[in-house]
Enzyme design. Sequence first.
Site, PDB file in Angstrom:
ATOM      1  N   LYS A   1       0.832  -1.202   0.000  1.00  0.00           N
ATOM      2  CA  LYS A   1       0.000   0.000   0.000  1.00  0.00           C
ATOM      3  C   LYS A   1       0.866   1.251   0.000  1.00  0.00           C
ATOM      4  O   LYS A   1       1.965   1.269   0.567  1.00  0.00           O
ATOM      5  CB  LYS A   1      -0.932  -0.006   1.208  1.00  0.00           C
ATOM      6  CG  LYS A   1      -1.945  -1.152   1.181  1.00  0.00           C
ATOM      7  CD  LYS A   1      -2.841  -1.155   2.404  1.00  0.00           C
ATOM      8  CE  LYS A   1      -3.817  -2.318   2.347  1.00  0.00           C
ATOM      9  NZ  LYS A   1      -4.697  -2.377   3.541  1.00  0.00           N
TER      10      LYS A   1
ATOM     11  N   ARG B   1     -16.265  -7.124   9.526  1.00  0.00           N
ATOM     12  CA  ARG B   1     -16.870  -5.905   8.983  1.00  0.00           C
ATOM     13  C   ARG B   1     -18.073  -6.256   8.118  1.00  0.00           C
ATOM     14  O   ARG B   1     -18.177  -7.368   7.589  1.00  0.00           O
ATOM     15  CB  ARG B   1     -15.855  -5.114   8.169  1.00  0.00           C
ATOM     16  CG  ARG B   1     -15.463  -5.765   6.850  1.00  0.00           C
ATOM     17  CD  ARG B   1     -14.355  -5.007   6.161  1.00  0.00           C
ATOM     18  NE  ARG B   1     -13.995  -5.613   4.881  1.00  0.00           N
ATOM     19  CZ  ARG B   1     -12.888  -5.330   4.201  1.00  0.00           C
ATOM     20  NH1 ARG B   1     -12.035  -4.450   4.690  1.00  0.00           N
ATOM     21  NH2 ARG B   1     -12.627  -5.917   3.045  1.00  0.00           N
TER      22      ARG B   1
ATOM     23  N   ARG C   1     -19.955  -4.722   4.720  1.00  0.00           N
ATOM     24  CA  ARG C   1     -19.593  -3.845   3.603  1.00  0.00           C
ATOM     25  C   ARG C   1     -20.714  -3.806   2.571  1.00  0.00           C
ATOM     26  O   ARG C   1     -21.388  -4.816   2.338  1.00  0.00           O
ATOM     27  CB  ARG C   1     -18.295  -4.326   2.956  1.00  0.00           C
ATOM     28  CG  ARG C   1     -17.977  -3.710   1.612  1.00  0.00           C
ATOM     29  CD  ARG C   1     -16.600  -4.094   1.116  1.00  0.00           C
ATOM     30  NE  ARG C   1     -15.560  -3.423   1.867  1.00  0.00           N
ATOM     31  CZ  ARG C   1     -14.266  -3.379   1.492  1.00  0.00           C
ATOM     32  NH1 ARG C   1     -13.879  -4.004   0.395  1.00  0.00           N
ATOM     33  NH2 ARG C   1     -13.380  -2.748   2.214  1.00  0.00           N
TER      34      ARG C   1
ATOM     35  N   LYS D   1     -11.683 -11.128   8.036  1.00  0.00           N
ATOM     36  CA  LYS D   1     -10.279 -11.272   7.655  1.00  0.00           C
ATOM     37  C   LYS D   1      -9.542 -11.986   8.776  1.00  0.00           C
ATOM     38  O   LYS D   1      -9.694 -11.635   9.943  1.00  0.00           O
ATOM     39  CB  LYS D   1      -9.634  -9.905   7.406  1.00  0.00           C
ATOM     40  CG  LYS D   1     -10.044  -9.240   6.116  1.00  0.00           C
ATOM     41  CD  LYS D   1      -9.246  -7.947   5.905  1.00  0.00           C
ATOM     42  CE  LYS D   1      -9.510  -7.332   4.562  1.00  0.00           C
ATOM     43  NZ  LYS D   1      -8.707  -6.098   4.343  1.00  0.00           N
TER      44      LYS D   1
ATOM     45  N   LYS E   1      -9.495 -13.847   3.449  1.00  0.00           N
ATOM     46  CA  LYS E   1     -10.676 -13.009   3.613  1.00  0.00           C
ATOM     47  C   LYS E   1     -11.867 -13.790   3.090  1.00  0.00           C
ATOM     48  O   LYS E   1     -11.923 -14.152   1.918  1.00  0.00           O
ATOM     49  CB  LYS E   1     -10.542 -11.689   2.853  1.00  0.00           C
ATOM     50  CG  LYS E   1     -11.753 -10.783   3.031  1.00  0.00           C
ATOM     51  CD  LYS E   1     -11.605  -9.458   2.300  1.00  0.00           C
ATOM     52  CE  LYS E   1     -11.788  -9.627   0.809  1.00  0.00           C
ATOM     53  NZ  LYS E   1     -11.827  -8.321   0.099  1.00  0.00           N
TER      54      LYS E   1
ATOM     55  N   TYR F   1     -15.048   5.463   1.186  1.00  0.00           N
ATOM     56  CA  TYR F   1     -14.120   5.963   0.178  1.00  0.00           C
ATOM     57  C   TYR F   1     -14.675   5.653  -1.201  1.00  0.00           C
ATOM     58  O   TYR F   1     -15.582   4.832  -1.368  1.00  0.00           O
ATOM     59  CB  TYR F   1     -12.725   5.331   0.335  1.00  0.00           C
ATOM     60  CG  TYR F   1     -12.722   3.829   0.451  1.00  0.00           C
ATOM     61  CD1 TYR F   1     -12.650   3.009  -0.668  1.00  0.00           C
ATOM     62  CD2 TYR F   1     -12.795   3.216   1.698  1.00  0.00           C
ATOM     63  CE1 TYR F   1     -12.642   1.631  -0.555  1.00  0.00           C
ATOM     64  CE2 TYR F   1     -12.792   1.843   1.829  1.00  0.00           C
ATOM     65  CZ  TYR F   1     -12.712   1.049   0.693  1.00  0.00           C
ATOM     66  OH  TYR F   1     -12.717  -0.316   0.806  1.00  0.00           O
TER      67      TYR F   1
ATOM     68  N   GLU G   1      -3.273   0.732  -3.699  1.00  0.00           N
ATOM     69  CA  GLU G   1      -2.988  -0.660  -3.313  1.00  0.00           C
ATOM     70  C   GLU G   1      -2.621  -1.448  -4.559  1.00  0.00           C
ATOM     71  O   GLU G   1      -3.399  -1.534  -5.508  1.00  0.00           O
ATOM     72  CB  GLU G   1      -4.199  -1.285  -2.627  1.00  0.00           C
ATOM     73  CG  GLU G   1      -3.916  -2.643  -2.016  1.00  0.00           C
ATOM     74  CD  GLU G   1      -5.045  -3.131  -1.129  1.00  0.00           C
ATOM     75  OE1 GLU G   1      -4.976  -4.286  -0.667  1.00  0.00           O
ATOM     76  OE2 GLU G   1      -5.992  -2.354  -0.906  1.00  0.00           O
TER      77      GLU G   1
ATOM     78  N   LYS H   1      -7.166   0.799   7.139  1.00  0.00           N
ATOM     79  CA  LYS H   1      -8.222   1.794   7.373  1.00  0.00           C
ATOM     80  C   LYS H   1      -8.870   1.559   8.732  1.00  0.00           C
ATOM     81  O   LYS H   1      -9.190   2.508   9.457  1.00  0.00           O
ATOM     82  CB  LYS H   1      -9.266   1.723   6.260  1.00  0.00           C
ATOM     83  CG  LYS H   1      -8.712   1.933   4.860  1.00  0.00           C
ATOM     84  CD  LYS H   1      -9.820   1.831   3.829  1.00  0.00           C
ATOM     85  CE  LYS H   1      -9.294   1.991   2.405  1.00  0.00           C
ATOM     86  NZ  LYS H   1      -8.517   0.823   1.946  1.00  0.00           N
TER      87      LYS H   1
END
Length: 794
Positions: A222, A287, A289, A304, A317, A382, A449, A481
């Site tokens: 990254k 998470r 999403r 993850k 993941k 984002y 990335e 993040k």
Amino acid sequence: MKFGEQLRSSAIKEYQWYYIAYNELKDLMKKDFVTPPTKENPKPKRQEWTEEDESKFITRIEQELDKVYSKQKLKVIEISRRIQNSEKEVSDIVARLDNRGPVGREGAAGNDDDAPTEEEFMMLEEDLNEITADVNDLAKFVQLNYTGFQKIIKKHDKQTKWILKPVFATRLKAKPFFKDNYDADIVKLSKLWDIVRTRGNPVKGDSAAGGSQGSFIRQTTKYWVHPDNVTEVKLIIMKHLPVLVFNAKKEFEAKDSAITSIYYDNPEKFDLYEGRLKKTEGAEAIRLRWYGGMDTETIFVERKTHREDWTGEKSVKARFAMKEKNVNAYMKGDLLPQAIFEKARKDGKKPAKVIDEDERLAKEIQYSVIKKGYKPLCRSFYNRTAFQLPADARVRISLDTELTMVREDNLDGRDRSGTNWRRMDIGIDYPFNQLPPEDVERFPYAILEVKLQTQAGQEPPSWVRELIASHLVEAVPKFSKFIHGTATLFPTRIDLLPFWFPQMDVDIRKPATQNFGIQRPGQSAQDSTSDDDEDDDSEEEDAEALPPTTAAASNSDGGANYLRNSTGDRDSQNAPGNSLDIEEQLGALPLDEAYPLYDSDVEDDESDAIEEARRIGGWTYYSKVLKKQARLVGEHLVSALKAVSPIPKPTPVSRNGTLTQLRSNKIESKRFKAPKGKKIHVPVRVEPKVYFAAERTFLAWLQFSIYLSTIAATLLNFGSKPTRLSFLASGSFMVVAVMALLYSVAIYLYRSSAIRTRKAIKYHDSIGPTILCTALFIAVVLNMGFELKARNYI
């Protein structure tokens, strides 16, 4: 660099008469002196700023705003029309190729008279180069002018004491020349570049497919990208990889690139945060999403899992999809996973094995959330631009802009999300101005990335190596993040900070690398637009002069040692074959200061403890003071031993172009300290062989101690007759043996503890062997002296 100098050096010939007249606006603010300057008073007071002066200044800055806004709008229309014209030309060529038919394409038959020639493709490529350069130039023109307006308004308010900033902000909203991000144009250009680059045969396939990954080694790194360079980075990547579009028939919309995630954690322990930060084996991140706006019905539940290299497994993941209306019931345990996948089993569209795996994952996540008390704490938003060939994941690059982290918890008594799994007072309306400052963290950079799946021994594409070695990006390995958002939004609850926090206060922009980037063929020298920077503000003094759509001020504090090249220049001509691991390459460079790179907070903790003990008094206070003095004496003793001990020479390592450039310039090492009560976590990679190396070293010292004790026993028991001198000789060897044994035990325990806790310590030993050899030498000399004296030679 002062802004006037930056304006001169960055001016583009086409726009040279349309930049903000920065110097003229500065001159308008300069009033005459009340009295002439003298030696006693070289800077006398100036005349007062009047309403008439203010009126003149406002009129002039309005003219400048109109000039910049009009030029920007005209250029946008021009670029749009040129793209439309190129689309027609490319469509005509594709139609001519299709008319040839499959046989004609092979050259064996068909109508080849109307076939497009290589010259036509080269002309189209030249046109696309021109349009790409125009988009890049326009983005730089807009960015530079926006910065100029921000700076001149700040200077006006400071010098005249007449506050104009709020009023002018309204004028900027009325003529928002800085609002366009050109994503729609980039998507259109990407399609055209893909067709022209492949000579009318673009790669086709399912955009959602990732290709087979069984025979590939994946590498992910990254980078941070400054807002000034975002558009240029997109254009550079676009020329080599198409923008990944899942629905090519649909017209591009801004919400198509929006991605939002809700991260869960235990609000009391923050164990998921700590595990991901320390990269412990099995550390998880959970998470939820979704892609697009708040009206999206499909929510992905993801987990993850981090795996250490020594386990032989890869970090994974896993995720499954569910309806938004079922999320609350699922996270609370009211809806069981069997019910979620019941319809999927009946439909039979997915294999039973895949459904079983998804159901098992859903059970594990639901159990963890309920048992460990995980709650929604942080949201990340984002806009992502992904670049990848359809159905081919060998090279995948994503650029995330407008990254924002938002609090989702109800910890401080404020009802943000209530009993819902996400708060509903915001959507994808960046920059979320309706939120209070303590609820939002706007990240100042874009996140690049790079994911490569190259076969073992295969080099990444040269353009990728040039990009990541250029001035446009800043390598920040393992940036997260989730970690950054949690650390910044919960400053009173998080004590361990990520290693990149100190870098937040450092300008990551670097001087442009020669012959790299979007350049127009035959571009002439840049012209000057201003010439007086005597009292100009420096760039570091005005970090907020960035478009609000691409940047925001960072309130992060922290401490670490940040290694930077003082010139900031990088070599793109000799780009390395493995440039992605830039942190490992930098690790091969010697520093003036000793490792570890980060200041600890031992001294601060010790000072606080002494101050508290002073108030108590008595032996408590004196013991703390004595302990501190003993530590200082030990540190001075170690420093003295280092000064007299031989300095080992580093093992030579092969260096690529980037390292050669870094090596040829001065390396600056800045030392940062964490805020009071905080610590910076230093990522330490512990290889499996380190454990065994520590054990082998201990056994080697133990073996050496046994040899010395054997020598001592031999001198004592096998002499002609025991004497006082034989006792002294054997005693000297026994002392060295005991010292070596105690030292080996202490160093082994110290290293083992550091390995288990992943501390950043020096695992090599430059003191112990020196002391041991010195002591052994003294013992041998003493033994020789005693023996010579016993034989009456001395």
